[in-house]
Design an enzyme around this catalytic site. Sequence first.
Site, mmCIF file in Angstrom:
data_model
loop_
_atom_site.group_PDB
_atom_site.id
_atom_site.type_symbol
_atom_site.label_atom_id
_atom_site.label_comp_id
_atom_site.label_asym_id
_atom_site.label_seq_id
_atom_site.Cartn_x
_atom_site.Cartn_y
_atom_site.Cartn_z
ATOM 1 N N ASP A 65 -101.361 11.840 32.249
ATOM 2 C CA ASP A 65 -102.427 10.924 32.154
ATOM 3 C C ASP A 65 -103.152 10.831 30.915
ATOM 4 O OD1 ASP A 65 -104.043 13.428 31.521
ATOM 5 O OD2 ASP A 65 -104.081 13.798 33.741
ATOM 6 N N ASP A 117 -81.443 4.396 13.022
ATOM 7 C CA ASP A 117 -80.931 3.096 12.746
ATOM 8 C C ASP A 117 -79.589 3.180 12.102
ATOM 9 O OD1 ASP A 117 -80.845 0.166 12.247
ATOM 10 O OD2 ASP A 117 -81.646 0.492 10.048
ATOM 11 N N HIS A 137 -96.766 7.221 33.090
ATOM 12 C CA HIS A 137 -98.401 7.254 33.644
ATOM 13 C C HIS A 137 -98.184 7.861 35.258
ATOM 14 C CE1 HIS A 137 -102.491 7.343 33.486
ATOM 15 N NE2 HIS A 137 -102.852 5.981 32.954
HETATM 16 N N1 COA Z 1 -93.667 6.393 5.756
HETATM 17 C C1 COA Z 1 -93.443 6.448 4.519
HETATM 18 N N2 COA Z 1 -92.277 6.958 3.904
HETATM 19 C C2 COA Z 1 -91.395 7.259 4.928
HETATM 20 C C3 COA Z 1 -91.444 7.323 6.253
HETATM 21 C C4 COA Z 1 -93.049 6.898 6.631
HETATM 22 N N3 COA Z 1 -93.353 6.958 8.035
HETATM 23 N N4 COA Z 1 -90.494 8.078 6.973
HETATM 24 C C5 COA Z 1 -89.636 8.314 5.817
HETATM 25 N N5 COA Z 1 -90.187 8.003 4.610
HETATM 26 C C6 COA Z 1 -89.696 8.111 3.394
HETATM 27 C C7 COA Z 1 -88.716 9.467 3.295
HETATM 28 O O1 COA Z 1 -89.713 10.561 2.932
HETATM 29 C C8 COA Z 1 -87.637 9.056 2.240
HETATM 30 O O2 COA Z 1 -88.456 9.253 0.857
HETATM 31 P P1 COA Z 1 -87.879 10.251 -0.162
HETATM 32 O O3 COA Z 1 -86.762 9.775 -0.764
HETATM 33 O O4 COA Z 1 -88.812 10.302 -1.116
HETATM 34 O O5 COA Z 1 -87.626 11.660 0.420
HETATM 35 C C9 COA Z 1 -87.320 7.830 2.576
HETATM 36 O O6 COA Z 1 -88.368 7.495 3.226
HETATM 37 C C10 COA Z 1 -86.086 7.602 3.402
HETATM 38 O O7 COA Z 1 -86.088 8.522 4.465
HETATM 39 P P2 COA Z 1 -85.121 8.509 5.611
HETATM 40 O O8 COA Z 1 -83.721 8.889 4.769
HETATM 41 O O9 COA Z 1 -85.059 7.295 6.599
HETATM 42 O O10 COA Z 1 -85.138 9.781 6.294
HETATM 43 P P3 COA Z 1 -86.209 10.346 7.570
HETATM 44 O O11 COA Z 1 -86.080 11.696 7.862
HETATM 45 O O12 COA Z 1 -87.696 10.086 7.193
HETATM 46 O O13 COA Z 1 -85.861 9.534 8.623
HETATM 47 C C11 COA Z 1 -84.519 8.536 10.428
HETATM 48 C C12 COA Z 1 -84.431 9.518 9.536
HETATM 49 C C13 COA Z 1 -83.061 8.833 11.075
HETATM 50 C C14 COA Z 1 -85.642 8.467 11.561
HETATM 51 C C15 COA Z 1 -84.308 7.135 9.648
HETATM 52 O O14 COA Z 1 -83.347 7.250 8.659
HETATM 53 C C16 COA Z 1 -84.380 5.918 10.965
HETATM 54 O O15 COA Z 1 -83.217 5.532 11.051
HETATM 55 N N6 COA Z 1 -85.543 5.379 11.075
HETATM 56 C C17 COA Z 1 -85.371 4.166 11.682
HETATM 57 C C18 COA Z 1 -85.880 4.660 13.139
HETATM 58 C C19 COA Z 1 -85.751 3.318 14.067
HETATM 59 O O16 COA Z 1 -85.138 2.338 14.052
HETATM 60 N N7 COA Z 1 -86.606 3.163 14.964
HETATM 61 C C20 COA Z 1 -86.967 2.109 15.976
HETATM 62 C C21 COA Z 1 -86.444 2.343 17.378
HETATM 63 S S1 COA Z 1 -86.611 1.160 18.500
#
Ligand code: COA
Length: 325
Positions: A299, A192, A295
């Site tokens: 599978d 994001d 798919h």
């Molecule tokens: N559940 C709970 N906490 C979570 C988590 C989850 N699934 N994923 C990450 N966290 C925590 C991390 O551990 C971190 O905590 P900390 O400060 O204690 O270490 C905090 O949330 C922030 O993490 P982030 O900086 O987002 O790093 P990341 O490596 O986990 O994720 C990205 C990196 C790039 C994936 C993320 O920033 C991002 O952009 N996510 C959105 C993806 C998106 O938009 N998907 C939709 C596509 S249609």
Amino acid sequence: MKDQKTQATPAVRRLAIENNIKLSEVVGTGQDGRILKEDILNFLAKQTGAILPYEVQKTPTPVMAKPTADTPPKEKKPVMAPPAIPQLVFTGIDRTEPLNGFQKAMVKTMTAALKIPHFGYCDEVDLTQLVRLRSELKGLAESRGVKLSYMPFFIKAASLGLLQFPVLNASVDEGCQSITYKASHNIGLAMDTPQGLLVPNVKSVQSLSVFDIAEEINRLQALGSAGQLGTADLTSGTFTLSNIGSIGGTFAKPVILPPEVAIGALGKIQVLPRFNSRDEVVKAHIMNVSWSADHRVIDGATMSRFSNLWRSYLENPAAMVLDLK
Ligand code: COA
């Protein structure tokens, strides 16, 4: 002057009411002082600084805590004001603007993606041990200048799984006549960014340690937030993970990024009650995963076996050490 006597059309009155504006406070620039829609909008713009139909308040600046008897002045720490609640200003104007380059690229990719017959597969993963392990390693990684989140573990476990199920790290040609099994695990992570959704990938994950992957994600995140991700980082992905849980969702229905054939969406890690092997209720860190796969070439049984293997690495992270090259 009372509002009722003010000259304005019903539409203008409605706009004023919707925005809590007294017509008596607005200077009309129409004929005989009639208040026009523009007058309301200008009034609003002056009040809020808004130039768009929806204006979001600026991020609050840190304010210093006042020294008290308990907190000597030298221990002053910045205290953040409560998070800004976006202030939405309704202006009643439709706004049309051209799609930018990133949005156009998304239109193209997603239109191609939806020609792929997707199927979904979901499961839950108990990350209790991983949560413990990461908290042990986080400080060590930080001392080496790297932020260690859960993503590097999710990505490494996926790569170990892809070694066993190479069909998930493949691509199919346009006419669906041949399949290419990719040698490298270039694992994309949906990101994001201020420019919108981008999917940079970590190259050759099969040869990287969890620490290497964390370092690479840090680099990609820094580039992503600066709007500087380049073509090299954004192309040649072979498999994707989307951590929507870092924003807050629990389940998703991810869309495959062509020419890849599979993608996983990760929900937020939640503390929930679960039974252990002795039938006792314990506190567990649970995350849901939602896979989508092509798919035509994958599978359900293959997806399920891969997901089980991926899950087992994350539920017993020590097992990852055994299989690391
Ligand atoms: N559940 C709970 N906490 C979570 C988590 C989850 N699934 N994923 C990450 N966290 C925590 C991390 O551990 C971190 O905590 P900390 O400060 O204690 O270490 C905090 O949330 C922030 O993490 P982030 O900086 O987002 O790093 P990341 O490596 O986990 O994720 C990205 C990196 C790039 C994936 C993320 O920033 C991002 O952009 N996510 C959105 C993806 C998106 O938009 N998907 C939709 C596509 S249609």
